[in-house]
Write an enzyme that holds these catalytic residues in place. Structure first.
Site: not given
Length: 751
Positions: A522, A716-717, A714
């Site tokens: 992103a 995602g994690e 981010g």
């Protein structure tokens, strides 16, 4: 310090929930994946896997397979064409140091499930049948696949993996401070090996174009990695190999590196001069990349009020014999907590398996589980509430980076808002004190942390005279919503509707971008798209100023805004020109721009950037059966600006579900006598299903960050990090039994 990028548009779409623009294609089956692309004269390859984990091939007999009608050829190490530069030590963008695995290189067997032959036939069923007729004789050696038996041989990797921070040098005197501390805790923690298991299997379709060029569809999280691999190993030029992957059916890191089916498909296509598809089975997907086993010891010493006086975190991770796979495991302890006496160590032990690989929040899932479980144990030892203990040792700077302050850190707000939503103040801290009927009730919490990164990325934008905008680059969308957020950013930057924007991804002919991973997409691709669109906007603005009688003739670019397909003077919408009119008046059919974006070196020199979370979990455990029901999760996230709350929430929920799987179910069971994972299917390798998942509540805490122009971090994690520890802490609260080796199964609760 970087200032937030001015898009010259208005946040009409960014920051608001929107459904995925690629959703209809995926829901209706129009989206094609790597193993679904067809080509004239397409042949099919099926891999024969080794039956031993270590040794050599004595003989291989392919006669019966080759006699099957429809079989084209069987490739082995004995007849492998010398079209591949197997002595070329290709290192892809995310590879660890060492010598990457070379399929069909020689008679050596390095791990169980290693490909030993490729059967190519006119159709898949024929190839699969013929593969069962290949006979291989082995000379087997005893494998060693248990890193706990190799601790005396553990070593500090001589070459560090790019992008992976090694543990910093110790500071203070952790041993002496531990010995002097009134409260001491030293325990061992361990996670089971886990496999990624994305729904889409690994597949490669190599289309032979007949002129020495190839179009390749590969399951990969970044097509540039596959292109680089093929050009490096096969001696091809970039222009000879176009790699595409518009859709990805899950990756979780398993698709960061090219896997062996890509090599085999290209090898066969070049030799046979025809198109070849190779799709791996679920069983074969258990033969490579996985979250590695890691043996960890955490030692904490504190005063009676819970202030840390000593912190030591040591880990030994497993790696293959041919690569030194590394991830950040122990550093997180000193990132999260302030202490004057710290010692961190991370070593490797070589085992007879394929190299481990990055799996969603690599290293953090492992290391944060250990430190956050240990902190919960210290909370009980000191009589402090787990949140109070964390606040007492709260760090405003990153001790692993020479004490640089965090650019932003809203973790305290995560604690407060998460605890309030969960009802943490109603928790009776005494283990086994809360119950409902026959079930023990446990409440646990933990902290999550992940790096907030931005990578060098490019993007292209092209606006046509009909008001349509196309943007894109070569990065992938794993299902995270990248198509959607890039569309939102582009639409807002040029004041268009999302329906006017088309985003293209996953093609090496597009602007170059990094692999989709690390929670950096992103910030990286998003900023590049914004810059490319701004460039287009500036060009069209110049055309608008040149129009006869233009209301923008004497206006500076910084004074205009893009909205509703028009360029208007900010605060004076009556003075405006439509994008379409400006381009048509100039006789211009399209305006294009390619821009690059990268990390802000000035910001990075002064600050560290991390995403944070606070995870709260409720479990209910049948006292007699030991069965765990995870009934509630609240995950409070501080991740800067949220581009799309709908896709963002989906990301966190997905991460939480994976964390639940890590805590309670996921375990790749190795038979160390055979060196083989035994539960190599989704019937016996358990992952959470809908019946396992109940209420997951996601809170996005307001946080302003300036590490990148978009102000994003981010997602995602961060959803998975800390979740397993919160579950384990809740299980202890419910049962009074501390389980330090995941997953937490019934036998461990009752045993």
């Amino acid at each position: 310090m970087t200032q937030t990028f001015s898009s010259t548009g208005r946040d009409t779409f960014v920051g608001r929930p929107h459904s995925r623009v690629d959703g209809p294609a995926k829901a209706t089956g129009l989206a094609k994946y790597a193993g679904e692309f067809n080509a004239p004269d397409l042949s099919h390859g099926y891999v024969v896997s080794s039956a031993i984990a270590k040794g050599r091939i004595v003989a291989i007999d392919t006669a019966a397979a080759e006699a099957v009608p429809g079989v084209i050829r069987v490739f082995t190490h004995e007849n492998r064409p010398r079209t591949a530069w197997l002595d070329y030590n290709y290192q892809d963008a995310v590879a660890p140091p060492g010598s990457p695995f070379r399929p069909l290189y020689d008679d050596t067997i390095a791990y169980s499930g290693q490909p030993v032959a490729l059967v190519v036939a006119e159709d898949f069923d024929t190839a699969r049948h013929a593969a069962t007729l290949v006979r291989v004789d082995y000379e087997a050696e005893a494998p060693e696949t248990d890193p706990s038996k190799l601790l005396d041989l553990a070593y500090d990797p001589p070459k560090k993996r790019s992008g992976i921070k090694p543990p910093p040098k110790p500071w203070g005197d952790a041993s002496a401070a531990y010995d002097a501390a009134p409260i001491k805790l030293r325990e061992e923690y361990r996670l089971a090996v886990e496999h990624h298991n994305p729904m889409e299997p690994h597949a490669s379709t190599v289309v032979y174009e007949g002129d020495g060029t190839y179009t390749v569809y590969d399951k990969i999280q970044g097509v540039s990695n596959s292109q680089g691999y093929l050009t490096g190993v096969f001696g091809l030029k970039k222009d000879d190999v176009r790699v595409m992957n518009p859709y990805l059916g899950g990756g979780f890191g398993a698709g960061l590196r090219p896997q062996y089916q890509l090599f085999l498909a290209m090898l066969a296509a070049r030799e046979l001069k025809r198109s070849v598809r190779v799709v791996l089975t679920r069983d074969q997907m258990f033969s490579f990349t996985y979250r590695p086993d890691a043996l960890q010891t955490v030692s904490l010493g504190s005063d009676r009020d819970g202030a840390l006086q000593s912190l030591r975190h040591d880990a030994v991770g497993a790696t293959s014999r041919f690569e030194d796979y590394q991830e950040v495991v122990v550093n997180w302890s000193a990132v999260l907590y302030g202490c004057e006496n710290v010692a961190l160590s991370y070593k490797l032990a070589q085992v007879d398996t394929f190299s481990p690989g990055d799996m969603r929040a690599p290293g953090a899932v492992t290391g944060v589980f250990a430190i956050e479980t240990a902190m919960d144990e210290l909370a009980y030892a000191t009589g402090l509430d787990p949140i109070a203990l964390r606040l007492k040792n709260y760090s405003e700077s990153d001790a692993t980076a020479e004490g640089k302050p965090f650019g932003s850190k809203a973790l305290k707000a995560c604690f407060t808002q998460g605890a309030d939503r969960f009802g943490w103040d109603r928790r009776n801290p005494e283990p086994r004190s809360m119950r409902e009927g026959k079930e023990l009730v446990g409440w646990g919490m933990a902290t999550g942390v992940w790096e907030s990164m931005m990578m060098q990325s490019s993007a292209r934008a092209a606006l046509t005279a009909d008001g349509r905008l196309e943007v894109g680059n070569s990065t992938g969308d794993l299902g995270t919503g990248t198509y959607t957020i890039l569309t939102q950013i582009a639409a807002d930057t040029l004041g268009l509707t999302m329906e006017d924007v088309t985003t293209k991804l996953g093609d090496t002919r597009l602007a170059e971008a990094p692999v989709a991973g690390g929670s950096w997409t992103a910030a990286s691709s998003g900023t590049a798209v914004m810059k490319a669109c701004r460039n287009v906007g500036e060009q069209v603005f110049k055309l608008a100023r040149q129009m006869e009688g233009s209301p923008l003739a004497n206006v500076d670019f910084e004074r205009v805004a893009f909205t509703d397909g028009r360029i208007e003077v900010a605060g004076d919408p009556g003075r405006s020109v439509s994008l379409v009119d400006a381009m048509r008046a100039a006789g211009v059919e399209s305006v294009e721009a390619t821009e690059s974006a990268g990390p802000d070196t000035d910001f990075n020199a002064k600050y560290e950037a991390y995403t944070h979370s606070a995870v709260f979990v409720e479990v209910k455990i049948d006292e007699e059966l030991g069965q765990v029901r995870l009934t509630r999760v609240v995950s409070a996230i501080a991740a800067g600006k949220i581009l799309n709350p709908k896709t963002a929430r989906s990301q966190i929920i997905g991460g939480v579900v994976m964390g639940i799987g890590s805590a309670l179910e996921e375990e790749s069971m190795m038979d160390h006598r055979l060196g083989r994972f035994m539960n190599h299917n989704l019937g016996e390798y358990h992952v959470p299903v809908s019946a396992d998942i109940h209420d997951i509540d996601v809170i996005f805490v307001d946080e302003e960050d300036k590490a990148n122009p978009l102000g994003v971090k981010g997602l995602g994690e961060i959803g998975i990090v800390g979740t397993a520890a919160a579950v384990a802490n809740a299980v202890y609260h419910a049962t009074g039994k501390r389980i330090r080796h995941l997953p937490i199964t019934i036998d461990k609760i009752l045993g």
